[in-house]
Design an enzyme around this catalytic site. Structure first.
Site, PDB file in Angstrom:
ATOM      1  CE  LYS A 160      -4.539   0.845   0.646  1.00 17.63           C
ATOM      2  NZ  LYS A 160      -5.783  -0.072   0.038  1.00 17.63           N
ATOM      3  CG  ASN A 210     -10.507  -1.830   2.501  1.00 20.63           C
ATOM      4  OD1 ASN A 210     -10.527  -2.879   2.467  1.00 20.63           O
ATOM      5  ND2 ASN A 210     -10.489  -1.066   1.597  1.00 20.63           N
TER       6      ASN A 210
END
Ligand code: NAI
Length: 354
Positions: A80, A265
């Site tokens: 990420k 998420n």
């Protein structure tokens, strides 16, 4: 926590830190794992209280991506990136494009260890810009050789996940007899509402943007719930499609649903909240499993050469994976979150050969 402690307590492979003097921004790339393939995950463009908060975010998010990729059985690992800006530059602002180009150079310098995509505050147009300086990017527009916004396939995957979860709880996946509350009507939530309506479910919707909620409700024949009333609203399925950490010690005791299954998420505030949901008799569809449609779309169309029918099968398979997790959780008397974690970690360990 400072930088040293954050990195010291993280079990990922590497974190890259880059300072961007022209915008006083920080860029962080977290490569959590490349065991199952190059680390893939989106780029979040956000303003944080401090650089350490941004680093904390990237480490946590990249970790979650490893388990998402493994649960979806994709040949990618978890990564990420965060571009921590003093203020998020508007889409048309003069500083956005050069910032993204400098970020793209950072991604390129990693030679494919990390493959980027869109995330919070970034989209297809930004990935087009990033793609000018690196080939390690997914989710560019179709005109620029990408597969575009994966939100529609994330919504399809969540819909199949809801069907499977409803079947596990009620013995049938007929949604005509079910009520579903969708929180957040963005790229994913608004499309999910459409699938639910087509399946005959009774749908209610909530969004911080009241006008948006009203418009979606009118178009889809849904009922609007005020954002502050979401947690106590009676429904069969609560589908969080807005932000993370909606399931906490404080909220779980007020939930009036049988199932939580949505796209957001990191829905659990803390690891123990998975067990709290189990004790409350609520079946939780682990977020990183049910919301994998986005990475499945990007990997499938852009690197694995899938056609639409393969994509459809893989999105439907999200439901099968969830059913396996529910059976394992029932059999072992553990939470679905713990069962999903065990499955994903098992796959990574197997790929590592241990
Ligand atoms: P989005 O930014 O397009 O939409 C989010 C919507 O939620 C907005 O309409 C916003 O007004 C609303 N919202 C924010 N806070 C809220 C609150 N407290 N109560 C009610 N509504 C609220 O986001 P998108 O792309 O639809 O994603 C939704 C969630 O799913 C996010 O958590 C995202 O990380 C996750 N996700 C998205 C994927 C994708 O393909 N877009 C893939 C996997 C996960």
């Amino acid at each position: 926590m400072g930088f040293e402690e954050l990195v010291d307590t993280w079990d990922g492979e590497e974190v890259v830190i880059h300072r961007d003097p022209p915008t006083s921004s920080w860029m962080f790339v977290g490569v959590h794992s490349t065991v199952t393939g190059p680390a893939m995950g989106g780029t979040r463009l956000k303003s944080y209280p401090s650089p350490a908060d941004a680093l904390d975010d990237v480490l946590r998010l990249s970790d979650a991506m490893t388990w998402k990729q493994a649960a979806a059985d994709l040949p990618f690992g978890g990564g990420k990136a965060v571009i921590a800006v003093p203020d998020v530059p508007a889409r048309e602002s003069a500083e956005r494009r050069p910032l993204l180009l400098r970020y793209a150079e950072l991604v390129e310098s990693l030679h494919g260890t990390y493959v980027t995509a869109a995330d919070m505050n970034t989209g297809e147009a930004d990935m087009d810009v990033v793609g000018e300086r690196t080939s390690h990017v997914l989710g560019r527009s179709e005109a620029n050789g990408g597969s575009g916004d994966p939100g529609a396939d994330t919504a399809r995957g969540v819909f199949h996940g809801i069907e499977a979860t409803v079947r596990h709880v009620f013995g049938t996946d007929d949604l005509a007899a079910r009520s579903v509350l969708v929180q957040g009507l963005g790229s994913v939530g608004s499309r999910l509402v459409e699938h639910l309506r087509d399946a005959g479910a009774t749908v209610s919707v909530a969004d911080l943007d009241g006008a948006r909620a009203g418009a979606v409700a009118e178009e889809m024949g849904a009922t609007v719930v005020a954002p502050g009333d979401v947690i106590g609203t009676v429904c069969d399925v609560f589908a969080p499609c807005a932000t993370g950490k909606v399931l906490t010690e404080a909220t779980i005791r007020h939930l009036r649903c049988r199932i939580v299954a949505g796209a957001a998420n990191n829905q659990l505030g803390a690891a123990e909240d998975g067990e709290r949901l189990r004790e409350a008799g609520i079946l939780f569809a682990p977020d990183f499993v049910i919301n994998a449609g986005g990475v499945i779309h990007l990997a499938g169309y852009e690197t694995l050469g899938w056609d639409e029918s393969t994509m459809t099968k893989r999105l439907e398979a999200i439901g099968d994976t969830l059913l396996e997790i529910y059976e394992a959780a029932d059999g072992e008397g553990i939470s679905t979150a713990a069962a999903a974690d065990r499955m994903a970690r098992g796959r990574v360990a197997a790929a590592r050969g241990g």
